[in-house]
Motif scaffolding. Structure first.
Motif, PDB file in Angstrom:
ATOM      1  N   LEU A 135     -11.205 -20.351 -11.840  1.00  0.00           N
ATOM      2  CA  LEU A 135     -10.360 -19.161 -11.700  1.00  0.00           C
ATOM      3  C   LEU A 135      -8.901 -19.468 -12.030  1.00  0.00           C
ATOM      4  CD1 LEU A 135     -11.783 -17.501  -8.444  1.00  0.00           C
ATOM      5  CD2 LEU A 135     -12.013 -16.689 -10.800  1.00  0.00           C
ATOM      6  N   TYR A 136      -8.411 -20.601 -11.551  1.00  0.00           N
ATOM      7  CA  TYR A 136      -7.032 -20.989 -11.858  1.00  0.00           C
ATOM      8  C   TYR A 136      -6.836 -21.185 -13.363  1.00  0.00           C
ATOM      9  CZ  TYR A 136      -4.842 -21.647  -7.272  1.00  0.00           C
ATOM     10  OH  TYR A 136      -4.264 -21.443  -6.047  1.00  0.00           O
ATOM     11  N   ILE A 137      -7.767 -21.896 -13.998  1.00  0.00           N
ATOM     12  CA  ILE A 137      -7.649 -22.139 -15.438  1.00  0.00           C
ATOM     13  C   ILE A 137      -7.724 -20.833 -16.213  1.00  0.00           C
ATOM     14  CG2 ILE A 137      -8.778 -23.220 -17.432  1.00  0.00           C
ATOM     15  CD1 ILE A 137      -9.625 -25.486 -15.614  1.00  0.00           C
ATOM     16  N   TRP A 138      -8.668 -19.979 -15.843  1.00  0.00           N
ATOM     17  CA  TRP A 138      -8.815 -18.689 -16.520  1.00  0.00           C
ATOM     18  C   TRP A 138      -7.547 -17.847 -16.356  1.00  0.00           C
ATOM     19  CZ3 TRP A 138      -8.611 -13.760 -14.417  1.00  0.00           C
ATOM     20  CH2 TRP A 138      -8.967 -12.721 -15.292  1.00  0.00           C
ATOM     21  N   ASN A 139      -6.968 -17.836 -15.171  1.00  0.00           N
ATOM     22  CA  ASN A 139      -5.767 -17.045 -14.920  1.00  0.00           C
ATOM     23  C   ASN A 139      -4.585 -17.540 -15.746  1.00  0.00           C
ATOM     24  OD1 ASN A 139      -4.217 -15.035 -13.633  1.00  0.00           O
ATOM     25  ND2 ASN A 139      -3.540 -16.471 -12.072  1.00  0.00           N
ATOM     26  N   MET A 140      -4.409 -18.866 -15.819  1.00  0.00           N
ATOM     27  CA  MET A 140      -3.310 -19.430 -16.593  1.00  0.00           C
ATOM     28  C   MET A 140      -3.475 -19.172 -18.096  1.00  0.00           C
ATOM     29  SD  MET A 140      -0.944 -20.781 -14.669  1.00  0.00           S
ATOM     30  CE  MET A 140      -1.200 -19.225 -13.788  1.00  0.00           C
ATOM     31  N   ARG A 188      -1.082 -16.989 -20.490  1.00  0.00           N
ATOM     32  CA  ARG A 188      -0.420 -17.676 -21.596  1.00  0.00           C
ATOM     33  C   ARG A 188      -0.802 -17.096 -22.954  1.00  0.00           C
ATOM     34  NH1 ARG A 188       4.089 -20.442 -22.914  1.00  0.00           N
ATOM     35  NH2 ARG A 188       3.709 -21.966 -24.572  1.00  0.00           N
ATOM     36  N   TRP A 189      -2.074 -16.810 -23.147  1.00  0.00           N
ATOM     37  CA  TRP A 189      -2.581 -16.443 -24.466  1.00  0.00           C
ATOM     38  C   TRP A 189      -2.733 -14.937 -24.666  1.00  0.00           C
ATOM     39  CZ3 TRP A 189      -7.011 -20.530 -25.432  1.00  0.00           C
ATOM     40  CH2 TRP A 189      -6.420 -21.780 -25.647  1.00  0.00           C
ATOM     41  N   PHE A 190      -2.981 -14.203 -23.594  1.00  0.00           N
ATOM     42  CA  PHE A 190      -3.246 -12.775 -23.747  1.00  0.00           C
ATOM     43  C   PHE A 190      -2.149 -11.905 -23.143  1.00  0.00           C
ATOM     44  CE2 PHE A 190      -7.386 -14.935 -23.650  1.00  0.00           C
ATOM     45  CZ  PHE A 190      -7.892 -14.539 -24.870  1.00  0.00           C
ATOM     46  N   ASP A 191      -1.002 -12.543 -22.825  1.00  0.00           N
ATOM     47  CA  ASP A 191       0.166 -11.812 -22.313  1.00  0.00           C
ATOM     48  C   ASP A 191      -0.189 -10.905 -21.145  1.00  0.00           C
ATOM     49  OD1 ASP A 191       1.873 -12.955 -24.203  1.00  0.00           O
ATOM     50  OD2 ASP A 191       1.350 -11.447 -25.716  1.00  0.00           O
ATOM     51  N   PRO A 251       0.145  -9.216 -17.627  1.00  0.00           N
ATOM     52  CA  PRO A 251       1.347  -8.904 -16.831  1.00  0.00           C
ATOM     53  C   PRO A 251       1.527  -9.908 -15.700  1.00  0.00           C
ATOM     54  CG  PRO A 251       0.056  -6.924 -17.242  1.00  0.00           C
ATOM     55  CD  PRO A 251      -0.785  -8.071 -17.710  1.00  0.00           C
ATOM     56  N   SER A 252       2.762 -10.208 -15.409  1.00  0.00           N
ATOM     57  CA  SER A 252       3.049 -11.218 -14.389  1.00  0.00           C
ATOM     58  C   SER A 252       2.543 -10.813 -13.017  1.00  0.00           C
ATOM     59  CB  SER A 252       4.560 -11.477 -14.329  1.00  0.00           C
ATOM     60  OG  SER A 252       5.026 -12.018 -15.549  1.00  0.00           O
ATOM     61  N   TRP A 253       2.576  -9.510 -12.711  1.00  0.00           N
ATOM     62  CA  TRP A 253       2.102  -9.094 -11.398  1.00  0.00           C
ATOM     63  C   TRP A 253       0.602  -9.304 -11.258  1.00  0.00           C
ATOM     64  CZ3 TRP A 253      -1.555  -5.288 -10.845  1.00  0.00           C
ATOM     65  CH2 TRP A 253      -1.760  -4.429 -11.938  1.00  0.00           C
ATOM     66  N   LYS A 254      -0.151  -9.167 -12.361  1.00  0.00           N
ATOM     67  CA  LYS A 254      -1.585  -9.452 -12.318  1.00  0.00           C
ATOM     68  C   LYS A 254      -1.827 -10.951 -12.136  1.00  0.00           C
ATOM     69  CE  LYS A 254      -3.617  -5.609 -14.882  1.00  0.00           C
ATOM     70  NZ  LYS A 254      -4.469  -5.213 -16.047  1.00  0.00           N
ATOM     71  N   THR A 255      -1.024 -11.760 -12.829  1.00  0.00           N
ATOM     72  CA  THR A 255      -1.138 -13.211 -12.676  1.00  0.00           C
ATOM     73  C   THR A 255      -0.852 -13.627 -11.239  1.00  0.00           C
ATOM     74  OG1 THR A 255      -0.433 -13.537 -14.974  1.00  0.00           O
ATOM     75  CG2 THR A 255      -0.291 -15.434 -13.511  1.00  0.00           C
ATOM     76  N   ALA A 256       0.191 -13.029 -10.632  1.00  0.00           N
ATOM     77  CA  ALA A 256       0.525 -13.334  -9.246  1.00  0.00           C
ATOM     78  C   ALA A 256      -0.607 -12.938  -8.309  1.00  0.00           C
ATOM     79  CB  ALA A 256       1.817 -12.622  -8.860  1.00  0.00           C
TER      80      ALA A 256
END
Length: 237
Positions: free
Chosen positions: A192-197, A201-204, A206-211
């Motif tokens: 999950l961590y790798i997929w999220n990063m 990084r690659w598919f832009d 949104p930062s709030w979704k990443t958080a």
């Protein structure tokens, strides 16, 4: 920075490998330690060449994880003139596994805190609700960069810790432990961590979704701590 540290590791391995070869001039009498050391050095060399001429970050990452596992097994388990029982090797590698896991939890905890701060500030700014707590927080851009960097450091630490754990399990020959609930949960959190990063990084993304996903990943890690009793070999709690 990562490439510089990798070059530093390569230089140290090269010096140590040359020293071992000189001290064992007759190559026919080289021990398994030297052969495994050379194999680990070759993996690091190949990853440096790939990172220099090609942009294949996945290959470099996984090659170095494999090299780290081999080097750990070599340093702890294959010593010239010393025979170690599997349980002794597993016990020594357990120290490395636990140390890396503690570091990973600490860094990822800070990353989760920044993720929570980002969601809090993002929600407040979007709803235009100002308060003293909002004024005391840094900007969204600063929080986003810190959140990303801490998770970017914590994820490889978690990867290395699991690599050592899997290596120790294979050394003992207890392959059934790979299906343990705690092991599976750890790998789920890592994926999950790798997929999220990668998604950020690659598919832009949104930062709030990443958080938000960072908090979900951290929740999986916390769940992993709570299932020690259900584990066949992590039930020390």
């Amino acid at each position: 920075m990562g490439t510089g540290l990798l070059i530093f590791v390569w230089v140290l391995q090269t010096i140590f490998l040359i020293h071992r070869i000189i001290s064992h001039f007759n190559l026919s009498f080289l021990s398994l330690f030297e052969y495994m050391l050379f194999f680990s050095w070759l993996l690091v060399t190949i990853s440096l060449v790939i990172s220099r001429f090609f942009r294949i970050e996945f290959i470099v990452f996984f090659v170095n994880v494999a090299g780290f596992a081999v080097l750990t097994l070599n340093l702890f388990g294959i010593r010239s003139g010393v025979s170690m029982e599997p349980w002794q090797l597993a016990r020594e590698m357990l120290v490395v596994h636990v140390s890396l896991m503690i570091c990973a939890y600490a860094v990822l905890t800070i990353g989760a805190i920044f993720s929570g701060m980002y969601l809090f500030l993002h929600g407040r700014l979007k709803s235009k609700r100002w308060s003293k707590s909002v004024q005391r927080l840094p900007s969204l851009d600063v929080i986003n960069r810190l959140m990303y960097r801490f998770v970017l450091v914590g994820t490889p630490l978690l990867t290395m810790s699991l690599a050592v754990a899997v290596t120790s399990i294979m050394v003992e020959g207890r392959y059934g432990l790979l299906l343990d609930l705690k092991v599976i949960a750890s790998f789920v959190a890592l994926v999950l961590y790798i997929w999220n990063m990668l998604h950020y990084r690659w598919f832009d993304s949104p930062s709030w979704k990443t958080a938000r996903w960072n908090l979900i990943c951290f929740a999986v890690l916390l769940f992993n701590l709570l299932i020690n009793e259900a584990s066949s070999f992590h039930n020390w709690s």
